[in-house]
Design a protein around this motif. Structure first.
Motif, short mmCIF file in Angstrom:
data_model
loop_
_atom_site.label_atom_id
_atom_site.label_comp_id
_atom_site.label_asym_id
_atom_site.label_seq_id
_atom_site.Cartn_x
_atom_site.Cartn_y
_atom_site.Cartn_z
N PHE A 444 -48.46 -26.00 -0.02
CA PHE A 444 -47.17 -26.20 -0.40
C PHE A 444 -46.19 -25.67 0.33
O PHE A 444 -45.10 -26.22 0.77
N LEU A 445 -46.23 -24.14 0.77
CA LEU A 445 -45.28 -23.52 1.49
C LEU A 445 -45.36 -23.99 2.88
O LEU A 445 -44.39 -24.33 3.56
N GLN A 446 -46.58 -24.63 3.52
CA GLN A 446 -46.52 -25.26 4.82
C GLN A 446 -45.81 -26.57 4.89
O GLN A 446 -45.10 -26.71 5.76
N LYS A 447 -45.70 -27.14 3.66
CA LYS A 447 -45.44 -28.47 3.64
C LYS A 447 -43.60 -28.17 3.39
O LYS A 447 -42.80 -28.97 4.13
N TYR A 448 -43.34 -27.12 2.83
CA TYR A 448 -41.99 -26.82 2.59
C TYR A 448 -41.31 -26.11 4.03
O TYR A 448 -40.02 -26.89 4.29
N GLY A 450 -42.87 -26.57 7.03
CA GLY A 450 -43.03 -27.47 8.25
C GLY A 450 -43.40 -27.21 9.53
O GLY A 450 -43.58 -27.92 10.43
N SER A 451 -43.97 -25.69 9.55
CA SER A 451 -44.44 -25.19 10.57
C SER A 451 -45.63 -24.40 10.15
O SER A 451 -45.52 -23.43 9.49
N VAL A 452 -46.99 -24.59 10.80
CA VAL A 452 -48.29 -23.86 10.28
C VAL A 452 -47.75 -22.30 10.97
O VAL A 452 -48.21 -21.23 9.97
N GLN A 453 -47.14 -22.36 12.06
CA GLN A 453 -47.06 -20.92 12.66
C GLN A 453 -46.37 -19.83 11.73
O GLN A 453 -46.58 -18.88 11.29
N HIS A 454 -44.96 -20.56 11.40
CA HIS A 454 -44.12 -19.84 10.47
C HIS A 454 -44.86 -19.66 9.12
O HIS A 454 -44.52 -18.45 8.61
N THR A 455 -45.66 -20.66 8.87
CA THR A 455 -46.15 -20.25 7.44
C THR A 455 -47.36 -19.07 7.55
O THR A 455 -47.34 -18.31 6.67
N PHE A 456 -48.14 -19.01 8.53
CA PHE A 456 -49.01 -17.71 8.70
C PHE A 456 -48.08 -16.34 8.72
O PHE A 456 -48.44 -15.48 8.10
N ALA A 457 -46.76 -16.52 9.10
CA ALA A 457 -45.99 -15.31 9.23
C ALA A 457 -45.50 -14.99 7.85
O ALA A 457 -45.54 -13.80 7.11
N ALA A 458 -45.09 -16.15 7.17
CA ALA A 458 -44.66 -15.78 5.55
C ALA A 458 -46.04 -15.26 4.63
O ALA A 458 -45.53 -14.55 3.91
N LEU A 459 -47.01 -15.67 4.98
CA LEU A 459 -48.43 -15.27 4.16
C LEU A 459 -48.63 -13.64 4.60
O LEU A 459 -48.95 -13.09 3.68
N GLY A 460 -48.27 -13.34 5.81
CA GLY A 460 -48.52 -11.92 6.04
C GLY A 460 -47.64 -11.03 5.31
O GLY A 460 -48.06 -10.19 4.65
N GLY A 461 -46.30 -11.56 5.17
CA GLY A 461 -45.50 -10.69 4.31
C GLY A 461 -46.00 -10.79 2.76
O GLY A 461 -45.87 -9.77 1.97
N PHE A 462 -46.32 -12.01 2.34
CA PHE A 462 -46.55 -12.17 0.86
C PHE A 462 -47.79 -11.25 0.69
O PHE A 462 -48.06 -10.49 -0.45
N VAL A 463 -48.81 -11.19 1.47
CA VAL A 463 -50.01 -10.40 1.48
C VAL A 463 -49.52 -8.75 1.37
O VAL A 463 -50.39 -8.06 0.47
N ILE A 464 -48.61 -8.47 2.08
CA ILE A 464 -48.38 -7.00 2.13
C ILE A 464 -47.69 -6.57 0.69
O ILE A 464 -48.07 -5.66 0.16
N ALA A 465 -46.84 -7.47 0.28
CA ALA A 465 -46.23 -7.26 -1.03
C ALA A 465 -47.32 -7.40 -2.20
O ALA A 465 -47.44 -6.54 -3.06
N GLY A 466 -48.52 -8.37 -2.05
CA GLY A 466 -49.31 -8.62 -3.08
C GLY A 466 -50.33 -7.31 -3.19
O GLY A 466 -50.92 -7.11 -4.14
N SER A 467 -50.25 -6.56 -2.07
CA SER A 467 -51.37 -5.24 -2.04
C SER A 467 -50.77 -4.29 -3.16
O SER A 467 -51.81 -3.59 -3.59
N LEU A 468 -49.69 -4.52 -3.60
CA LEU A 468 -49.12 -3.60 -4.35
C LEU A 468 -49.55 -3.75 -5.85
O LEU A 468 -50.06 -2.77 -6.83
N CYS A 469 -50.11 -5.11 -6.08
CA CYS A 469 -50.84 -5.23 -7.44
C CYS A 469 -52.27 -4.59 -7.80
O CYS A 469 -52.58 -4.55 -8.68
N ALA A 470 -52.88 -4.39 -6.41
CA ALA A 470 -53.90 -3.74 -6.56
C ALA A 470 -53.73 -2.40 -7.31
O ALA A 470 -54.36 -1.76 -7.95
N LEU A 471 -52.67 -1.62 -6.89
CA LEU A 471 -52.26 -0.19 -7.34
C LEU A 471 -52.19 -0.24 -8.59
O LEU A 471 -52.17 0.82 -9.37
N ALA A 472 -51.80 -1.21 -9.39
CA ALA A 472 -51.29 -1.56 -10.74
C ALA A 472 -52.50 -1.49 -11.68
O ALA A 472 -52.15 -1.43 -12.61
N VAL A 473 -53.63 -1.48 -11.11
CA VAL A 473 -54.86 -1.58 -11.85
C VAL A 473 -55.30 -0.44 -12.15
O VAL A 473 -55.52 0.66 -11.38
#
Length: 512
Positions: A444-448, A450-473
């Protein structure tokens, strides 16, 4: 006084209650007039009872992964569970490398292609949530066999696709076979002891996951072979889809014939042990509700969305991305993405083995820290991939972030068995569904955007932020102590088996 196994029995030793008593399975000390003697006896009874529970939970579990072993039910479950997941993943992504051809043959728009990509992973969310409780209820043998045989029907149905709607329905139905991952992780978790369960889980999942990479490389080659025989493209890709369907049927029959639910036997039928693996655990939807109430499960749900969810998204769009963005041929794009998928052959196992070895030295929380570090590296690699200028740089960056991504997947499910042993199916199902939620969200992010390349960049930022959830365990001291006791019991059993020497069930095996 009588000395037994390092503990001193009181003059009036504790007596074990027999089955049918009000407190069956516990140790009860008779009353004494002296308080100190009574307290000593009570403490001794508790230790003995805890040891008995540990031995009961560890009963029959393998303490080594013996790769060239087939005689034992543990290793048969290991090999057939990764093979079954390989077949599921191969079928799941057999369509992905054909999408550039299907787009022309079926006259699909870009928006329709995006919807098909989302449908391919959306149904897996429901499937993974369902098969976890089904494993607790029916057992992994029946659940996996049913999934493979029923899942082959929509795979064969791809031969009859004539337009967008029928393709969307077929891809939605095929997506359910991705739930096989949860059964694979469940089956290896109940077959292997805590000292090697991370390695077993990650290796089985990694080898099975390689089915996606094999599909990306093998399906275009199979299509080229069919076309070389003079068959037209319109019929050629339909003939190729026979390959994953037949594979699923064969593996389904093998799984039914050669596996059992747990080390003690089957959950149902003649000779059934009558219960779920691990005594005193809830089954079915009770296990699911218990897992859903554990915050650690939802933290790992998010982290798995950031690793396996990204993997699914890459498998779904990378071939078309290389064709459109870098001008590669269908075969060249398939080989490039195939290399990414084949990382699972060893990278997932590396994540699980690293988690096991760190836990051996630094305890349970070291598994959490490793997962966080791997996700950070994955996020940075995604950012580099999205900014790659040439095809060589793009492939190198994809392999780099893919390595850390697969290792993070392995480290996640190396941690999973320790979250809640009494609700293993629910835990495995919810965390596994997180991967597909991540993939759907990426679609859905890709559809919003409109670019696969920019979607990969956005996913990189989300993954870095999501790594903090591991430390919450985090785990309580009681939980860590309980897991340490099970771990030491696994080591003790391993030493005893080595002292006894080679036996009929471990002769000539290589282990990891």
């Amino acid at each position: 006084m009588v000395h037994i196994a390092g503990w001193e029995a009181p003059e009036n030793p504790p007596t074990r209650r027999f089955p049918g008593d009000a407190h069956a399975g516990t140790l009860v000390a008779p009353q004494h007039s002296e308080r100190t003697r009574d307290a000593s006896c009570t403490a001794t009874c508790r230790r003995r009872s805890a040891n008995l529970r540990s031995e009961m939970l560890m009963s029959g579990k393998a303490t080594r992964v013996e790769l060239f072993q087939w005689r034992t039910p543990q290793m048969r479950a290991f090999h057939l569970s990764w093979l079954a997941f390989f077949a599921c993943f191969f079928a799941w992504f057999a369509v992905a490398p054909l999408m550039p051809l299907l787009r022309k043959d079926l006259r699909l728009s870009s928006d329709q292609v995006a919807n098909v990509t989302i449908a391919a992973v959306a149904m897996t969310i429901l499937g993974r949530l369902l098969v976890g409780p089904l494993c607790d209820w029916l057992g992994p043998r029946r659940t996996y066999t049913g999934l493979l045989l029923l899942g082959s029907i929509p795979v064969f149905g791809m031969m009859f696709v004539q337009g967008y709607v029928s393709l969307l329905i077929a891809r939605l139905a095929i997506g359910a076979v991705g739930a096989g991952f949860v059964i694979t992780q469940y089956h290896t978790s109940v077959m292997f002891a805590p000292n090697v369960v991370g390695t077993a889980n990650a290796t089985a999942a990694g080898w099975g996951n390689a089915g996606g990479g094999v599909a990306q490389a093998a399906i275009p080659l199979a299509l080229a072979g069919v076309l070389a025989l003079g068959v037209g493209p319109h019929l050629g890709w339909r003939i190729v889809m026979l390959l994953p369907g037949v594979l699923m049927v064969i593996v389904g029959v093998l799984y039914w014939k050669f596996t059992q639910d747990n080390p003690e036997g089957d959950r149902r039928g003649p000779g059934a042990n009558g219960g779920a693996p691990g005594h005193g655990k809830p089954g079915g939807w009770m296990a699911f509700r218990q897992a859903a109430g554990n915050y650690r499960v939802w933290m790992l749900f998010i982290t798995y969305a950031g690793c396996f969810g990204v993997e699914l998204f890459v498998h779904g769009v990378a071939a078309s991305y290389y064709v459109d963005h870098y001008g590669l041929s269908l075969r060249g794009a398939g080989l490039a993405v195939g290399g990414f998928g084949l990382l699972a052959l060893f990278a997932r196992a590396m994540g699980g083995m690293a988690s096991d070895r760190l836990a051996r030295r630094r305890g349970l929380l070291s598994r959490v820290r490793l997962l966080c570090a791997l996700m950070l590296c994955e996020g940075v690699g995604l950012l580099c991939f999205s900014n790659a200028q040439g095809v060589a740089m793009a492939v190198a960056a994809m392999l780099a972030f893919g390595l850390f991504m697969h290792m993070a997947c392995g480290a996640t499910y190396a941690l999973m068995p320790f979250v809640d042993r009494k609700a293993l199916g629910g835990v495995a199902g919810i965390i596994g569904a997180g991967g597909n939620v991540g993939a759907v969200a990426a679609g859905f992010l890709q559809k919003y955007i409109g670019s696969v390349q920019h979607t990969f960049a956005a996913l990189g930022g989300f993954v870095i932020a999501g790594s903090l959830c591991a430390l919450a365990v985090r785990f309580s001291h009681e939980h860590v102590a309980s897991e340490e006791q099970l771990y030491q019991e696994a080591l003790r059993q391993n030493v005893l088996r080595q002292v006894r020497g080679p036996s009929a069930d471990s002769t000539g095996s290589a282990s990891i």
